[in-house]
Design a protein around this motif. Sequence first.
Motif, PDB file in Angstrom:
ATOM      1  N   UNK A 113      -1.204  17.464  -9.518  1.00  0.00           N
ATOM      2  CA  UNK A 113       0.054  18.196  -9.674  1.00  0.00           C
ATOM      3  C   UNK A 113       1.273  17.278  -9.716  1.00  0.00           C
ATOM      4  N   UNK A 114       1.026  15.966  -9.743  1.00  0.00           N
ATOM      5  CA  UNK A 114       2.138  15.017  -9.854  1.00  0.00           C
ATOM      6  C   UNK A 114       3.046  14.990  -8.636  1.00  0.00           C
ATOM      7  N   UNK A 115       2.483  15.251  -7.443  1.00  0.00           N
ATOM      8  CA  UNK A 115       3.290  15.212  -6.222  1.00  0.00           C
ATOM      9  C   UNK A 115       3.164  13.820  -5.603  1.00  0.00           C
ATOM     10  N   UNK A 116       4.268  13.072  -5.576  1.00  0.00           N
ATOM     11  CA  UNK A 116       4.265  11.705  -5.041  1.00  0.00           C
ATOM     12  C   UNK A 116       4.971  11.683  -3.692  1.00  0.00           C
ATOM     13  N   UNK A 117       4.902  10.549  -2.961  1.00  0.00           N
ATOM     14  CA  UNK A 117       5.564  10.482  -1.649  1.00  0.00           C
ATOM     15  C   UNK A 117       7.046  10.851  -1.702  1.00  0.00           C
ATOM     16  N   UNK A 118       7.701  10.616  -2.851  1.00  0.00           N
ATOM     17  CA  UNK A 118       9.131  10.958  -2.953  1.00  0.00           C
ATOM     18  C   UNK A 118       9.361  12.463  -2.839  1.00  0.00           C
ATOM     19  N   UNK A 119       8.332  13.265  -3.162  1.00  0.00           N
ATOM     20  CA  UNK A 119       8.488  14.722  -3.097  1.00  0.00           C
ATOM     21  C   UNK A 119       8.276  15.256  -1.685  1.00  0.00           C
ATOM     22  N   UNK A 120       7.833  14.379  -0.782  1.00  0.00           N
ATOM     23  CA  UNK A 120       7.521  14.830   0.583  1.00  0.00           C
ATOM     24  C   UNK A 120       8.671  14.479   1.538  1.00  0.00           C
ATOM     25  N   UNK A 121       8.838  15.307   2.560  1.00  0.00           N
ATOM     26  CA  UNK A 121       9.837  15.054   3.582  1.00  0.00           C
ATOM     27  C   UNK A 121       9.264  14.062   4.605  1.00  0.00           C
ATOM     28  N   UNK A 122       9.202  12.759   4.221  1.00  0.00           N
ATOM     29  CA  UNK A 122       8.581  11.766   5.099  1.00  0.00           C
ATOM     30  C   UNK A 122       9.539  10.641   5.503  1.00  0.00           C
TER      31      UNK A 122
END
Lengths: 196, 196
Positions: A113-122
């Motif tokens: 789905x093209x979800x990378x670490x930048x898309x996460x609240x980390x």
Amino acid sequence: MNIKIEKLIKQFAKLPRVGTRAATRIVIGLLQDKTGRAESLANALLDASKSIHPCHQCGVLTDADFCEYCSDDARKNGQLCIVRDLSDVLVLEKSGVFHGRYHVLGAMLSGVNGITPEDLNVANISSRILNENISEIIFALPNTVEGKTTQQYIISSINNTNVSFSELASGVPLGGDLDYIDDGTLTLAFGGRKKL
Amino acid sequence: MNIKIEKLIKQFAKLPRVGTRAATRIVIGLLQDKTGRAESLANALLDASKSIHPCHQCGVLTDADFCEYCSDDARKNGQLCIVRDLSDVLVLEKSGVFHGRYHVLGAMLSGVNGITPEDLNVANISSRILNENISEIIFALPNTVEGKTTQQYIISSINNTNVSFSELASGVPLGGDLDYIDDGTLTLAFGGRKKL
């Protein structure tokens, strides 16, 4: 069908767990209602969409600067539970099993789905560990490839030797009949069997 | 949980076919969405609740004076199909089985729920029979005690000897396995058996 009603049904049908048939019932029910339920629902939704935003610290939805968990000092017990979204927080709160602070990622890493670490609240997890004296991070993520990948990514990104990591146990659910349990769960339950 | 979110979930949970769990998912999904879906849904709902009302003639929801069926002269074929609500109209339209005009009652007579003839959209049926040259009234009401009571009430209230009445056939659904059919349906299917 009237075009306005059709458009409204399509919008409702896109909501999670609502199909076209349920959306039709919902829209007709709302528009036939004479007590103004449609308007009151619309206004509540508008109000919430304007005032509700993720907590600056943990990502739980709130209308304040900090959510109810982050602003509660009694919850500063050294434990941080990392979850995917607010519904997981609600499930854990309902069970009463956890009394520490939460951290909501908002999504799981996913190549498909093209979800990378930048898309996460980390970004702020490391600073939270320091500021809130976190000694244990508990992962309560979905028991899927995406969940495990996300977990590994977060562990590898934290350079702090004072914090320990744990994850929820895998196995047969309470009341679970072996007949209805998938092979993957059975394999995990066997591998993690407890000596009596 | 944040009080605004909790209130919103409660409002969604009251919608037909939506429980608390689905409502929670819906509300969190809407509020976490960054593309403005919550606002757009709320605005579409506000707009519809202001402009949509029952057709003055038949009760079908519309934003015009007369609905698409009542304003279509090709549908003035002498048949009037009486249904409970708009979702029944949509089901019949989808099947393509009926090409006449509709009449939406809005509810079924029910002693238990305190629904009396005054709560039903029945006042103008007799005048519609005259104005639209109706020769056949087809009842497509729920096959329940309430549906049959409502049907009997309407038949008894019409003093017009030029109009005939019919109702949908009862019986085994297409593809229906006798194993899964209730006794009431079986009794009706037996009573209405066809000679071959």
